[in-house]
Design an enzyme around this catalytic site. Sequence first.
Site, mmCIF file in Angstrom:
data_model
loop_
_atom_site.group_PDB
_atom_site.id
_atom_site.type_symbol
_atom_site.label_atom_id
_atom_site.label_comp_id
_atom_site.label_asym_id
_atom_site.label_seq_id
_atom_site.Cartn_x
_atom_site.Cartn_y
_atom_site.Cartn_z
ATOM 1 N N ALA A 1 0.911 -1.197 0.024
ATOM 2 C CA ALA A 1 -0.090 -0.043 -0.107
ATOM 3 C C ALA A 1 0.750 1.439 -0.034
ATOM 4 O O ALA A 1 0.413 2.409 0.268
ATOM 5 C CB ALA A 1 -1.116 0.037 1.119
ATOM 6 N N ALA A 2 2.157 1.405 -0.172
ATOM 7 C CA ALA A 2 3.002 2.526 -0.236
ATOM 8 C C ALA A 2 2.512 3.331 -1.525
ATOM 9 O O ALA A 2 2.201 4.512 -1.414
ATOM 10 C CB ALA A 2 4.257 2.105 -0.647
ATOM 11 N N GLY A 3 2.200 2.513 -2.614
ATOM 12 C CA GLY A 3 1.844 3.084 -3.880
ATOM 13 C C GLY A 3 0.615 3.749 -3.712
ATOM 14 O O GLY A 3 0.040 4.900 -3.959
ATOM 15 N N ASP A 4 -0.430 3.069 -3.004
ATOM 16 C CA ASP A 4 -1.807 3.422 -2.778
ATOM 17 C C ASP A 4 -2.043 4.639 -1.958
ATOM 18 O O ASP A 4 -2.494 5.448 -1.967
ATOM 19 C CB ASP A 4 -2.599 2.461 -2.174
ATOM 20 C CG ASP A 4 -2.864 1.229 -3.081
ATOM 21 O OD1 ASP A 4 -2.777 1.223 -4.080
ATOM 22 O OD2 ASP A 4 -2.869 -0.054 -2.396
HETATM 23 O O1 RIB Z 1 -1.786 -2.261 -3.097
HETATM 24 C C1 RIB Z 1 -1.808 -3.108 -2.056
HETATM 25 C C2 RIB Z 1 -3.229 -3.924 -2.361
HETATM 26 O O2 RIB Z 1 -3.120 -4.715 -3.414
HETATM 27 C C3 RIB Z 1 -3.417 -4.900 -1.256
HETATM 28 O O3 RIB Z 1 -3.980 -4.187 0.059
HETATM 29 C C4 RIB Z 1 -4.157 -5.919 -1.784
HETATM 30 O O4 RIB Z 1 -5.514 -5.938 -1.288
HETATM 31 C C5 RIB Z 1 -3.971 -5.744 -3.105
HETATM 32 O O5 RIB Z 1 -5.304 -5.151 -3.685
#
Ligand code: RIB
Length: 309
Positions: free
Chosen positions: A252-255
Site C-alpha cells: 500500500a505504499a503506492g496506494d
Molecule cells: O496495493 C496493495 C493492495 O493490493 C493490497 O491491499 C491488496 O488488497 C491488493 O489489492
Amino acid sequence: MSKCAKLAVMGSINADHILNLSHFPRPGETVIGKAYQIEFGGKGANQAVAAGRAGADIAFIACVGGDDTGERICEQLQRDNIDITPVEAIPSEATGVAMIFVNGEGENNIGIYAGANAALTPDSVRRHQQVIADAEALLMQLESPLESVLTAAQLARQHGTQVILNPAPATRLTDELLAQIDIITPNETEAEILTGIAVSSDAEAAQAAQVLHAKGIRTVLITLGRRGVWLSEQGNGERIPGFNVQAVDTIAAGDTFNGAFITARLEGMTMHDAVRFAHAAAAIAVTRPGAQPAVPWRREIDAFLQQQE
Ligand code: RIB
C-alpha cells in the site's frame, strides 16, 4: 458551474491475508510463516483511506460481498472520513480477497480473488454517475473491470471531472482509455508494460512519459521506488526524490502515495509540493506493517514534513 473540491475514488475492496516469511516459497516448496494477520486492503479502498485520513472530502464507489467482512470494512471506511453511500453490497458474492506473502526484505507477492469487486459493472458505475459529476477529481486503479474504468473515465470527462489513473496491477490499456486520463501514476513495471520502455534511469523515465503524453495524458508521474518520482508535465520532466526510512513492508505504499497526492492537489498545492506531501505519507506507510493499518493521518504527515525542514 464551479464544483466543490470533492474527490471520488472508484475501485476494489479486499480482505488482505498477510503471511510474513523469511523468503518467498519456490514452486513445490512450503515455507513456515513467522506472522499472519487479516487486514483491510484493496487498492481502491487503500487509496480512499489515504485520501480520507489526509483530509479529502471523498466518496468511494465500490462493491463488497454480502458478508460480515464487507460490513466491518464499510464501518471502518466511515471511520476514515469516507462517504460510503456509493458502496454496494452484493449478496451473492464474497468480499474480495488478497493473499499476500511478505519476505524478510519487506517485499511482497500478491494473488487476488476479485469476488464482489467483479460486480462493479458499467451499469453500477452509471448508477453512481452523480458522484462522479459532483467531484473535482476521480481516482481509479485496475482491480475493477476494465470496461467499468473506461465508463467511469468517459463520464468524468463529460462532466469536467479530472481523471487520475493509477494503472495497477500492471496490464496493457487501450488508447481509448488512455485518451480519457489527465494524470497517470505508473510504477516502473507498469510504465514499461504501457509504453514498451524499460524504466531504469531518468532518461528512460522521460522517454516513457513522452509515450504517455503522446496518448493524450497531460501529467505523468512514474514512481521509481527508492529513487522517488519522475514528474513530467507536457514533456517537462524532473525527478523528485522521496524520503529515506527503514521499510517494514511496502504494501500500500503506492496506494498511500496516490490518495495523499490527489488530496494535496485538490487543496491547491503545486505539483511539486503535492508529490512531496505524498512522498511523506508513503514514507510513513512503509514503516508500518499491512495496508490500511499503515496509512497515516494528516497530523502525522504534517509532523513528518516539519521534521524534514
Ligand atoms: O496495493 C496493495 C493492495 O493490493 C493490497 O491491499 C491488496 O488488497 C491488493 O489489492
